[in-house]
Design an enzyme around this catalytic site. Structure first.
Site, PDB file in Angstrom:
ATOM      1  CG  ASN A   1      32.826  40.819  49.459  1.00  0.00           C
ATOM      2  OD1 ASN A   1      32.300  40.026  48.710  1.00  0.00           O
ATOM      3  ND2 ASN A   1      34.147  40.988  49.536  1.00  0.00           N
TER       4      ASN A   1
ATOM      5  CG  HIS B   1      29.492  36.154  46.284  1.00  0.00           C
ATOM      6  ND1 HIS B   1      30.418  35.853  47.265  1.00  0.00           N
ATOM      7  CD2 HIS B   1      30.029  37.164  45.558  1.00  0.00           C
ATOM      8  CE1 HIS B   1      31.474  36.646  47.128  1.00  0.00           C
ATOM      9  NE2 HIS B   1      31.266  37.456  46.099  1.00  0.00           N
TER      10      HIS B   1
ATOM     11  NE  ARG C   1      36.629  33.797  47.829  1.00  0.00           N
ATOM     12  CZ  ARG C   1      36.096  34.496  46.847  1.00  0.00           C
ATOM     13  NH1 ARG C   1      36.880  35.141  45.995  1.00  0.00           N
ATOM     14  NH2 ARG C   1      34.791  34.604  46.735  1.00  0.00           N
TER      15      ARG C   1
ATOM     16  CB  CYS D   1      36.108  40.787  41.961  1.00  0.00           C
ATOM     17  SG  CYS D   1      36.775  39.713  40.674  1.00  0.00           S
TER      18      CYS D   1
END
Lengths: 300, 300
Positions: free
Chosen positions: B248, B206, B13, B239
């Site tokens: 990430n 996260h 994702r 992002c």
């Protein structure tokens, strides 16, 4: 918020020795000066070792003479009594004696058994004038590049002996390879601090970021009560005798954690990043770290 | 040693959406299968969003149909009620509703005010069948790429409203930009967990590794009592609406910390690194992480 983290900048030692071609002496001196100007409270300026073993450190006396009046704690690594004597002659007020808990790594690094190195520590400790402080780097305190996980009992036995020899010295548990994990760092410091006879010792952590644990490991040591941390601007360096051990934890990454967390390192991030950029541009250096990669207006 | 860290793999994702040219559907499905085969207990398989907004996610129904019988928790991100309905139609049993605490980022990301997004959350929560779980991603819970540090009071107000709407949902505090520090992560989770009405909620973190704090931040959340962590194999992603938020936290770097620390993630490091290598080889991806760089015989 009364605790104050104490960063020891090791790029001029652990970093410069990792660059194959010796750097010009004036470049080294300039970087040490700039690190202190950025607020680094403590800098390891190099190693007093045989120039045959590590030619990158052949100009130590000249460097010491040029920087010894800077307003910072300046320490130098020594592997033996001869190195200590040379450091003292050069005016160094803090010597860092290094040995490895792992026999295999100690042989590879200083060509001695651990017992011989501990005898050497005793010789150095008794030879130091009262105005010269002693720090002991306990290398491979977690992992050995040759033997894997180093038994905790071996580390604690080494710590006990260090405390007997030098009950007021600073003792650094060193993750030489970067393979320590934060849980082990916390546990091993708790265990080391509980060793009988260490009440007068001061603790430090020296780590690498090879396995991505550098900042987390340092903060695990902080959680255990350790206030002093070795890092290298731009993450320069590694251990020439520890395969795969590329990259000290980047000073700017750890300073970011502390500064942003509200703890005063005394280090100015903009100044530090300027020096880190210069270090990263040195030919032949392997660097790392994250903070240099983010937009500069977000870093500080 | 009874706590068990729970890793949610978000490369399919947060990672795949960061690659400009949409990946072939069979590549995506293959990677999700391999992640589960490596032991990943939970995978965010993508976002049910408008293909106009994020064309990389246009094939979500096909992906869901292909992977929904895999032995893992499979969740999908939804920004609104329409996305939730599409996810449910596709057989997804866990939807992840996202909004940002920061008005500026929420406008940029989902084109709504925070109040509108919270109304949307209420609509999604009441529309979910009893066999579909809800997770809420509270984005910019620390730092906003436009406004800087996000006030803690705003985060706690958002958490309070989430708990009122969905008293049993999983709530993830998200460091959207990677600029959180470990001290703030620990403090904000403690504060969030103390919000009235959250006793039945479950917590997740996260994070990104942009500022070098990824592993340390996740472990700070763990120290605060958080058991669930979003990471992406090979550190893929970022992002698209948060400038500078590349990367990430790499799954392998955090799994290394837990596995080596004696906590069972259920993830096989060799298998994970194989998938991470494949992900790192995808054209157009920006990857990071440390563990893929070390000799493979030292990684596990």
């Amino acid at each position: 918020m009364t605790r104050r983290p104490h960063i020891c900048e090791v790029a001029p030692r652990d970093g410069f020795q990792s660059i194959a071609d010796p750097l010009p002496t004036d470049i080294k001196i300039g970087i040490i000066r700039d690190l202190v100007a950025a607020g680094c409270p403590r800098v390891e300026i190099g190693s007093f070792v045989s120039p045959k073993a590590i030619p990158q450190m052949a100009d130590m006396s000249e460097i010491a003479a040029a920087v010894m009046d800077l307003p910072a704690r300046l320490c130098a690594l020594v592997p033996n009594i001869r190195g200590a004597e040379n450091a003292i002659s050069a005016g160094v007020k803090e010597v860092c004696y290094v040995f490895s808990v792992s026999e295999a790594h100690n042989q590879s690094n200083v060509r001695q058994t651990v017992a011989q190195s501990l005898d050497g520590l005793a010789a150095v400790a008794s030879a130091l004038p009262s105005d010269v402080a002693l720090r002991i780097d306990v290398a491979t305190a977690f992992d050995c590049p040759f033997d894997g996980t180093v038994p905790l009992d071996d580390v604690l036995a080494a710590v006990r002996r260090c405390a007997e020899i030098a009950p007021e010295a600073e003792i650094a548990l060193c993750d030489t390879t970067g393979r320590a994990n934060p849980f082990a760092v916390r546990n091993r410091f708790h265990a080391a601090m509980a060793v009988e006879g260490t009440a007068g010792n001061v603790w430090a952590y020296h780590g690498h970021d090879t396995f991505g644990q550098g900042v987390a490991n340092a903060l695990a040591a902080w959680d255990a009560g350790v206030d002093a941390f070795d890092t290298a601007a731009a993450g320069l360096g590694g251990c020439p005798f520890a395969p795969g051990a590329t990259g000290n934890t980047a000073t700017e990454d750890l300073v970011f954690a502390f500064n942003e967390g509200g703890f005063d390192t005394g280090i100015d991030m903009d100044g530090l990043l300027s020096v880190a950029d210069r270090i990263a541009a040195l030919p032949g250096g392997v660097v790392g770290g994250h903070l240099r990669q983010v937009p500069r207006n977000r870093a500080a």
